[in-house]
Design an enzyme around this catalytic site. Sequence first.
Site, short mmCIF file in Angstrom:
data_model
loop_
_atom_site.label_atom_id
_atom_site.label_comp_id
_atom_site.label_asym_id
_atom_site.label_seq_id
_atom_site.Cartn_x
_atom_site.Cartn_y
_atom_site.Cartn_z
N CYS A 34 -16.30 0.11 -22.03
CA CYS A 34 -18.05 -0.81 -21.67
C CYS A 34 -18.31 -2.09 -22.12
O CYS A 34 -17.99 -3.23 -21.46
CB CYS A 34 -18.46 0.41 -21.76
SG CYS A 34 -18.89 1.85 -20.84
N CYS A 63 -12.68 0.74 -16.72
CA CYS A 63 -13.08 2.19 -15.86
C CYS A 63 -12.18 2.56 -15.77
O CYS A 63 -11.89 3.47 -14.97
CB CYS A 63 -14.64 1.78 -15.64
SG CYS A 63 -15.64 2.83 -15.14
N CYS A 102 -24.20 -0.78 -15.00
CA CYS A 102 -23.95 0.51 -15.02
C CYS A 102 -25.28 1.54 -16.24
O CYS A 102 -25.16 1.35 -17.08
CB CYS A 102 -22.39 1.11 -15.18
SG CYS A 102 -21.72 1.88 -15.32
N GLU A 151 0.91 -0.92 -0.23
CA GLU A 151 0.37 -0.47 0.15
C GLU A 151 0.74 0.85 0.01
O GLU A 151 0.11 1.93 -0.25
CB GLU A 151 -0.63 0.21 0.79
CG GLU A 151 -2.51 -1.01 0.77
CD GLU A 151 -3.19 -0.01 -0.53
OE1 GLU A 151 -3.48 0.44 -0.51
OE2 GLU A 151 -3.74 -1.62 -0.62
N CYS A 193 -15.77 -4.67 -20.41
CA CYS A 193 -16.67 -4.50 -18.63
C CYS A 193 -17.26 -5.56 -18.26
O CYS A 193 -18.52 -5.22 -18.75
CB CYS A 193 -16.46 -3.11 -18.37
SG CYS A 193 -16.96 -3.05 -16.38
#
Length: 297
Positions: free
Chosen positions: A195, A188, A204, A35, A198
């Site tokens: 799209c 995205c 969506c 992280e 996805c």
Amino acid sequence: MIEVQRTLLEWYARDARSFPWRYVNPEPYHVLISEYMLQQTQTQRIAERFPVFIEQYPNVQVLSETTKQEIIMAWQGLGYNNRALRLRECAITIVEKFGGIIPDAYNELISLPGIGPYTASAIMAFAHGKDMAIIDVNIFRIYARLMGISDPADAKKSVIASFADQAYPRGKASEWHQALMDVGARWCKANHALCNECPLHMHCKSAFQVNMQTKKKSRKEPSHRDVPNRIWRGRTIECLRNRPLYAESKELLLSAIIEHPVNEQDIHWFDQTILPALVKDSLIEYDIHTHIVSIAS
């Protein structure tokens, strides 16, 4: 949301990206390191550097015992070198305050150096399996588009936060949020959306309506010779890393990073902007008597 959850988690189980820090029941220390590295650095570069870093610093105790110079050297290739120092400070705090155990409470995590709301939430979910809503810029964008707001700049933070808390499946926070990150990285995206590829396009409200090919103008960064100062700071550290004693005279160092004949304007800028910023961040030491610049010890 149940159908959305099922669709995304089934897709993630089949097609998740593979990274050395992403595995079943990951070691909290590995999540912590990843992280920190993932803050403004490309995942592919981290995937290459992560195993090397873990080999050098296998646990938080070893990391807490490193010097500033050693960790700056180990951070080579990861950019934003002050993160390395914050990570070292974080490790020291974990050892001194928490006995070497990475906390699993949000208020304790967010008190650590270099850890903000997103990173604290990510460690809670990814390292400790806690139910937490995680929102980074990519997840924010996906949630906005799922709600029918194709440009996330038009979305209110409070609305997205409320949606985020309702969206993720309890008991699956880690898989859910990592799946969203994969969707954001692959399809995205900020300035366009693929799209048709996805897995969420059927759920969506913005599907096939995203048209953001032209990037919005961003505020111009402080620069010199048309190169942002943050790049110059990185080049300065990188140059010092490659010197035998991790040190160089100011004059030779400036010549090396400019790679062109140096003028008075360059010298003034280096003296007034780059060196003070790196000294302030504890990344370098500068001897005003000898004019020697070195990586912080």
